[in-house]
Enzyme design. Structure first.
Site, short mmCIF file in Angstrom:
data_model
loop_
_atom_site.label_atom_id
_atom_site.label_comp_id
_atom_site.label_asym_id
_atom_site.label_seq_id
_atom_site.Cartn_x
_atom_site.Cartn_y
_atom_site.Cartn_z
N HIS A 159 0.81 -1.21 0.00
CA HIS A 159 0.00 0.00 0.00
C HIS A 159 0.85 1.27 0.00
CE1 HIS A 159 0.30 -1.09 4.39
NE2 HIS A 159 0.73 0.17 4.42
N ASP A 186 -0.20 -7.61 0.42
CA ASP A 186 0.29 -6.30 0.84
C ASP A 186 1.81 -6.31 0.76
OD1 ASP A 186 0.47 -3.73 1.67
OD2 ASP A 186 -0.25 -4.07 3.71
N GLY A 218 2.96 4.78 11.82
CA GLY A 218 4.33 5.00 11.43
C GLY A 218 5.19 3.75 11.45
N SER A 237 4.32 0.69 10.03
CA SER A 237 4.02 -0.26 8.99
C SER A 237 5.09 -0.36 7.92
CB SER A 237 2.70 0.11 8.32
OG SER A 237 2.34 -0.86 7.38
N SER A 245 2.14 -5.11 7.82
CA SER A 245 1.00 -4.73 6.98
C SER A 245 0.07 -3.79 7.73
CB SER A 245 0.23 -5.98 6.54
OG SER A 245 -0.96 -5.63 5.86
#
Length: 372
Positions: free
Chosen positions: A222, A246, A324, A326, A341
């Site tokens: 993402h 992801d 912050g 991920s 994820s």
């Protein structure tokens, strides 16, 4: 047989933040008497987060390494009778599930306990696949589902108001009632905000690096789409998949590739491979918001539904994360496990975090992990 309904009190706060991090592990608790603990080190973080002493950390990491090797042997020996395996921290042994006659072909030992179970891992995975195939009809009160090898069932999570709908969803998908545990939860997972540790930038957004691989690095899907360019370091998204998966691969020609993760204390931790750690093993992640945080692996091949869609094949853990964190590295011992994820909760009240398995990313893009 009736479906079992299990209550679980989860943190109500949502985790926001999508940051890929060049992270190390952490597990820490109270130090041994008279010992000063470095909270930024792997052992120190394990002491803090898992409530272990320094000697217990050393013993646990050794036992988990042995358990990972024992799981591979059990899987080969039991074949289709393999019913899953998990590390039991209390005993320091690997628990192996075996079905039918297969249970008599393997004996318990000082390192392994064999238990007879009703369903094989292959059967449970097939039930999980049925739920994945029916994800479009999942009730909005169901945030996800996963195989729980410790109960030998498929767990379907649901808000308290949606238990009957969760049961109906599983039944319509073709999962036998006895193979389902309906778990009431307050979790509301979503991807973490795009803010990072070892940051890279995509236009006006930023994410963080997961692991260095041949030609570049892997991160969360993402964070960007195929063809998007990055800066600091300069690169291009050669591939990206989200939702459904992801993960992403960013090519960075001419950049130095280091087989390590940042410990945010002026040092790094080596990455020496990507062997899957068994369920029950400790896992640690590093993020720019909360630094080193650890927990245990609760399930593999978990499915979770974000606003953007359902993500399948994730590692579900009890490690916490916040906005912050991920996209960052998740590692067990020296073995890379995945990239962050999303999840729910926070590092004050606790939470659940999901990781995209790193081996799946490597296979998807035909790249190799950079090791040291």
């Amino acid at each position: 047989m009736e479906r079992r309904v299990r209550m679980m009190t989860g943190a109500a706060a949502l985790v926001a933040g999508v940051a890929a991090v060049f992270g190390q592990q952490a597990v820490a608790s109270e130090p041994d008497a008279g010992q000063q603990v470095d909270r930024t080190s792997m052992a120190g973080a394990m002491q803090r987060d898992l409530g272990l002493s320094a000697s217990q950390v050393e013993a646990r990491l050794t036992a988990e390494k042995q358990a990972a090797q024992a799981e591979e042997q059990a899987r080969r020996q039991l074949g289709q009778g393999f019913g899953g395996a998990w590390f039991d921290a209390a005993s320091g042994r690997l628990v192996v599930g075996a079905t039918g006659d297969a249970a008599s072909t393997m004996r318990s030992s000082s390192a392994t306990e064999v238990r007879q179970v009703a369903r094989s891992e292959q059967q449970l995975t097939a039930y999980q696949a049925r739920l994945d195939a029916a994800k479009a009809s999942a009730p909005d009160t169901v945030p996800g589902w996963y195989v729980d090898v410790t109960t030998n069932t498929v767990v379907v999570q649901t808000r308290e108001s949606g238990v009957r709908r969760a049961e109906a969803f599983a039944r319509k998908a073709g999962v036998p009632a006895g193979a389902v545990t309906v778990q009431v939860t307050s979790e509301a997972p979503r991807p973490l905000d795009v803010v990072g540790g070892n940051a890279y930038y995509i236009g006006g957004s930023r994410c963080s690096i997961g692991f260095a691989v041949t030609g570049g690095f892997v991160t969360a899907g993402h964070c960007g789409s195929r063809g998007d360019t990055t800066s600091s370091p300069s690169g291009t998204f050669a591939g990206s998949s989200f939702p459904g998966n992801d993960y992403a691969y960013v090519q960075t020609p001419g950049q130095a590739l280091i087989g390590a993760v940042n410990n945010y204390a002026g040092g790094t931790v080596r990455v020496q491979g990507s062997s899957d750690a068994p369920v029950g093993s400790s896992i640690c992640r590093s993020g720019s918001t909360t630094g080193w945080r650890c927990g245990t692996i609760q399930a593999r091949n978990a499915s979770v539904t974000y606003v953007e869609g359902t993500i399948t094949g994730l590692i579900r853990t009890s490690a916490c994360a916040e906005p912050g964190d991920s996209g960052g590295s998740a590692i067990s011992g020296t073995q890379a496990q995945g990239v962050t994820s999303g999840g729910s909760g926070n590092c004050s009240s606790g939470g659940t975090t999901y990781f995209q398995p790193v081996n799946e990313i490597l296979n998807a893009y035909g790249v190799s992990l950079v090791t040291s």
